[in-house]
Design a protein around this motif. Structure first.
Motif, PDB file in Angstrom:
ATOM      1  N   CYS A   1      43.840  37.951  40.230  1.00 35.87           N
ATOM      2  CA  CYS A   1      44.003  39.346  40.648  1.00 35.87           C
ATOM      3  C   CYS A   1      45.452  39.609  41.055  1.00 35.87           C
ATOM      4  O   CYS A   1      46.089  38.775  41.711  1.00 35.87           O
TER       5      CYS A   1
ATOM      6  N   GLU B   1      38.582  34.336  44.831  1.00 34.57           N
ATOM      7  CA  GLU B   1      39.643  34.910  44.012  1.00 34.57           C
ATOM      8  C   GLU B   1      41.042  34.545  44.533  1.00 34.57           C
ATOM      9  O   GLU B   1      41.275  34.546  45.736  1.00 34.57           O
TER      10      GLU B   1
ATOM     11  N   SER C   1      39.181  53.173  39.987  1.00 33.42           N
ATOM     12  CA  SER C   1      38.282  53.250  41.151  1.00 33.42           C
ATOM     13  C   SER C   1      39.135  53.382  42.401  1.00 33.42           C
ATOM     14  O   SER C   1      40.285  52.923  42.428  1.00 33.42           O
TER      15      SER C   1
ATOM     16  N   THR D   1      43.003  43.127  37.521  1.00 28.49           N
ATOM     17  CA  THR D   1      42.730  41.723  37.173  1.00 28.49           C
ATOM     18  C   THR D   1      43.773  41.225  36.164  1.00 28.49           C
ATOM     19  O   THR D   1      44.391  42.023  35.445  1.00 28.49           O
TER      20      THR D   1
ATOM     21  N   THR E   1      41.449  42.990  47.004  1.00 25.77           N
ATOM     22  CA  THR E   1      40.818  42.166  45.966  1.00 25.77           C
ATOM     23  C   THR E   1      40.688  43.033  44.720  1.00 25.77           C
ATOM     24  O   THR E   1      40.888  44.245  44.794  1.00 25.77           O
ATOM     25  N   CYS E   2      40.319  42.416  43.599  1.00 31.59           N
ATOM     26  CA  CYS E   2      40.143  43.190  42.367  1.00 31.59           C
ATOM     27  C   CYS E   2      38.670  43.493  42.149  1.00 31.59           C
ATOM     28  O   CYS E   2      37.797  42.792  42.669  1.00 31.59           O
ATOM     29  N   SER E   3      38.419  44.534  41.362  1.00 23.89           N
ATOM     30  CA  SER E   3      37.027  44.810  40.992  1.00 23.89           C
ATOM     31  C   SER E   3      36.967  44.999  39.481  1.00 23.89           C
ATOM     32  O   SER E   3      37.976  44.847  38.797  1.00 23.89           O
ATOM     33  N   LYS E   4      35.770  45.364  38.993  1.00 24.79           N
ATOM     34  CA  LYS E   4      35.582  45.461  37.527  1.00 24.79           C
ATOM     35  C   LYS E   4      36.540  46.456  36.895  1.00 24.79           C
ATOM     36  O   LYS E   4      37.022  46.257  35.788  1.00 24.79           O
ATOM     37  N   SER E   5      36.794  47.568  37.597  1.00 19.83           N
ATOM     38  CA  SER E   5      37.779  48.502  37.049  1.00 19.83           C
ATOM     39  C   SER E   5      39.021  48.500  37.944  1.00 19.83           C
ATOM     40  O   SER E   5      38.934  48.167  39.130  1.00 19.83           O
TER      41      SER E   5
ATOM     42  N   PRO F   1      38.915  53.216  46.921  1.00 26.46           N
ATOM     43  CA  PRO F   1      38.137  53.105  48.149  1.00 26.46           C
ATOM     44  C   PRO F   1      38.060  54.471  48.843  1.00 26.46           C
ATOM     45  O   PRO F   1      38.785  55.398  48.457  1.00 26.46           O
TER      46      PRO F   1
ATOM     47  N   LEU G   1      41.851  49.247  40.471  1.00 27.58           N
ATOM     48  CA  LEU G   1      41.714  49.947  41.755  1.00 27.58           C
ATOM     49  C   LEU G   1      43.031  50.591  42.155  1.00 27.58           C
ATOM     50  O   LEU G   1      44.075  49.938  42.093  1.00 27.58           O
TER      51      LEU G   1
END
Ligand code: NGS
Length: 295
Positions: free
Chosen positions: A133, A64, A219, A183, A151-155, A221, A157
């Protein structure tokens, strides 16, 4: 004759002393520069414009590409600390990144963070269309734990979950301000941020409502990982119109944002690749006291 010789000798000694001082100053400056560079450069060099890729990454690599967007104004001392902290942090994580500092100057007296994010997003993609991202980052927040991955994720963050200022607790569930990762496609889908929030507060809550509208859940962490230190500063001027703007968030969501950037009243004065970041200078024209009603 003897007096003249003596005078010449004294002049020679003074010249030597001045030369030596200048030389020592030069050495001192160069050592200080190298120490700063060493503090910033951990693994390989930060490229001009604040770019860095993990060693071994080549063109065919699929990892990415991350653009770190930092809206900025009048906080030189924060920026210095931020850059010294972030480059080693991102490199330890092995992120392929570029840091963009989007600075507002002149015109509008209040800080228009959402608009600056939209300009940063647009200009970064002009610079390199392959970003996947985007990290939206306040300049006064320093991540404390390397496990908090940029980093990015599906939803989308929200990364700044636990800030020392709030005793490392999340103030409210819908908070999306501070540090977030999103994203490229989600940012576009959401129409970016509103361009209308100038002054402290609300632009992130407006974004949070846009996320809800598209059923994108935030989302986060773990709290013990997503820890941040906030650099001390005076409270910035609040936006007195933020609650009125928020009341009409839905009516604006489709139009006010990336789609209306061309009419948002700004111009990019310069883009320059500095040693540790890419600098985008933005002039935002002064807005009237009234809330602008484009809806
Ligand atoms: C809320 C603000 C948000 C802000 C959050 C945390 O009250 O924009 O506080 O701010 N919302 C409104 O004002 C409507 S902080 O103390 O971290 O700067 O992000």
């Amino acid at each position: 004759m003897r007096q003249m010789r003596l005078r010449r000798l004294i002049l020679l000694q003074v010249a030597c002393a001045l030369g030596l001082t200048a030389y020592l100053n030069l050495v001192k400056t160069s050592v200080e520069r190298k120490t700063l560079q060493k503090a910033v450069r951990t693994d390989g060099n930060v490229g001009f414009g604040g770019k860095w890729s993990p060693p071994g990454r080549n063109l065919s690599s699929t990892s990415e590409k991350v653009a770190i967007l930092v809206p900025f104004r009048d906080r030189e001392e924060h920026l210095d600390i931020f850059l010294r902290h972030m480059h080693p942090f991102l490199q330890r994580q092995g992120i392929d990144y570029v840091i963009y500092v989007i600075e507002q100057h002149g015109g509008e007296p209040m800080f228009c963070k959402g608009l600056l994010y939209n300009v940063g997003y647009t200009e970064a993609l002009k610079d390199d269309p392959t970003y996947d991202c985007f990290i939206l980052h306040d300049v006064d927040l320093l991540p404390e734990d390397d496990r908090n991955l940029y980093t990015c994720s599906k939803s989308p963050l929200h990364l700044s979950v636990a800030i020392d200022k709030f005793d490392y607790n999340l103030p409210y569930t819908d908070l999306f301000g501070g540090v977030s990762a999103i994203t490229k496609s989600h940012y576009r889908l959401l129409n970016g941020y509103s361009n209308l929030f100038c002054g402290w507060g609300g632009e992130d809550d407006d974004m949070s409502l846009r996320l809800k509208r598209h059923m994108l859940e935030i989302s986060r962490p773990e709290k013990d990982v997503a820890r941040y230190k906030m650099l001390p500063h005076n409270h910035t001027k609040e936006n007195p119109q933020r609650y009125i703007l928020l009341r009409h968030w839905l009516a604006r969501a489709m139009t006010d944002g990336l789609k209306s950037l061309h009419t948002a009243g700004y111009n990019v004065t310069s883009t320059s690749h500095r040693e540790l970041y890419t600098h985008i200078l933005v002039n935002i024209s002064k807005r009237g006291g009234e809330v602008y009603h484009p809806w």
